[in-house]
Design an enzyme around this catalytic site. Structure first.
Site, PDB file in Angstrom:
ATOM      1  N   SER A  18      78.279  66.100 103.282  1.00 38.82           N
ATOM      2  CA  SER A  18      76.985  66.455 103.994  1.00 38.82           C
ATOM      3  C   SER A  18      75.982  66.137 103.087  1.00 38.82           C
ATOM      4  O   SER A  18      76.034  64.921 102.288  1.00 38.82           O
ATOM      5  CB  SER A  18      76.667  67.592 104.509  1.00 38.82           C
ATOM      6  OG  SER A  18      75.577  67.922 105.247  1.00 38.82           O
ATOM      7  N   HIS A  44      78.272  64.157 107.561  1.00 36.62           N
ATOM      8  CA  HIS A  44      76.999  64.252 108.402  1.00 36.62           C
ATOM      9  C   HIS A  44      76.159  63.233 108.569  1.00 36.62           C
ATOM     10  O   HIS A  44      75.856  62.693 107.275  1.00 36.62           O
ATOM     11  CB  HIS A  44      76.311  65.567 107.793  1.00 36.62           C
ATOM     12  CG  HIS A  44      77.419  66.794 108.227  1.00 36.62           C
ATOM     13  ND1 HIS A  44      77.109  68.093 107.597  1.00 36.62           N
ATOM     14  CD2 HIS A  44      78.587  66.956 108.678  1.00 36.62           C
ATOM     15  CE1 HIS A  44      78.129  68.935 107.671  1.00 36.62           C
ATOM     16  NE2 HIS A  44      78.807  68.029 108.410  1.00 36.62           N
ATOM     17  N   ASP A 137      80.015  73.791 106.967  1.00 38.18           N
ATOM     18  CA  ASP A 137      81.024  73.005 107.752  1.00 38.18           C
ATOM     19  C   ASP A 137      82.365  72.783 107.061  1.00 38.18           C
ATOM     20  O   ASP A 137      82.146  72.286 105.861  1.00 38.18           O
ATOM     21  CB  ASP A 137      80.491  71.801 108.369  1.00 38.18           C
ATOM     22  CG  ASP A 137      81.163  71.056 109.260  1.00 38.18           C
ATOM     23  OD1 ASP A 137      82.238  71.579 109.987  1.00 38.18           O
ATOM     24  OD2 ASP A 137      80.950  69.834 109.561  1.00 38.18           O
TER      25      ASP A 137
END
Length: 186
Positions: A18, A44, A137
């Site tokens: 991310s 992401h 995540d």
């Protein structure tokens, strides 16, 4: 007469990132083995425009072929498949599946869903790498993947530009598990 048999699933490495993940991926990808492993990336992305830009940057940073993942695509050793914006990518046997994000899902594509699909494949044929990122995540599925017999490596939070995802994954994996520098993850 039946169709040709499905090819055996290659060894698959799922990689999630991310915030700060671009830097981590640009460092890690050139270090990865070019043979024997298929790579699936779930970084992401804030919007669809980031997908093409990310693809071009990653293609320039490695000798491995990097392409956007296609639904139903066969996994091939020595290839990097990038989840396209707006889709989660799952590994099912020797193929990729693109699915819509779950309702209310914040992180897209989902690292948790990618790693959970690898856990469902099971055993020593799969690995998950959790790189720099904010949030958590990938944490829960890291634990699930390890419990299924897969290898899980986490970037050293002190090396990561954002330590949220690595810290969450390490906490989920339990005491005694430490993050690794990118150079040792390849």
């Amino acid at each position: 007469m039946a169709g040709a048999p499905e090819a055996a699933a290659p060894l698959v490495v799922g990689i999630g990132a991310s915030a700060g993940g671009l830097e981590a991926l640009l460092t890690l990808l050139p270090l990865l083995p070019r043979q024997g492993l298929a790579y699936v990336l779930a970084p992401h992305m804030a919007n669809a425009a980031h997908g093409e830009l990310l693809l071009r940057l990653l293609q320039r940073g490695t000798e491995l072929p990097v392409a956007l993942a296609l639904d139903g695509q066969a996994l091939r050793p020595g290839q990097v498949c990038l989840a396209p914006p707006g889709s989660d990518v799952l590994v099912q046997g020797a193929r990729l599946r693109l699915v819509p994000p779950l309702p209310g899902q914040v992180s897209k594509p989902s690292v948790n869903r990618l790693l959970a699909s690898l856990a469902a494949c099971g055993g020593a044929r799969v690995a998950g790498l959790v790189l720099s990122g904010a949030g958590s995540d990938g944490a829960q599925a890291s634990k699930t993947l390890r419990e299924a017999g897969g290898l899980v490596l986490v970037q050293d939070p002190q090396e990561a530009k954002f330590d949220g995802m690595p810290m969450a994954a390490l906490q989920a994996l339990g005491p005694g598990v430490q993050g690794l520098p990118l150079a040792r993850m390849a």
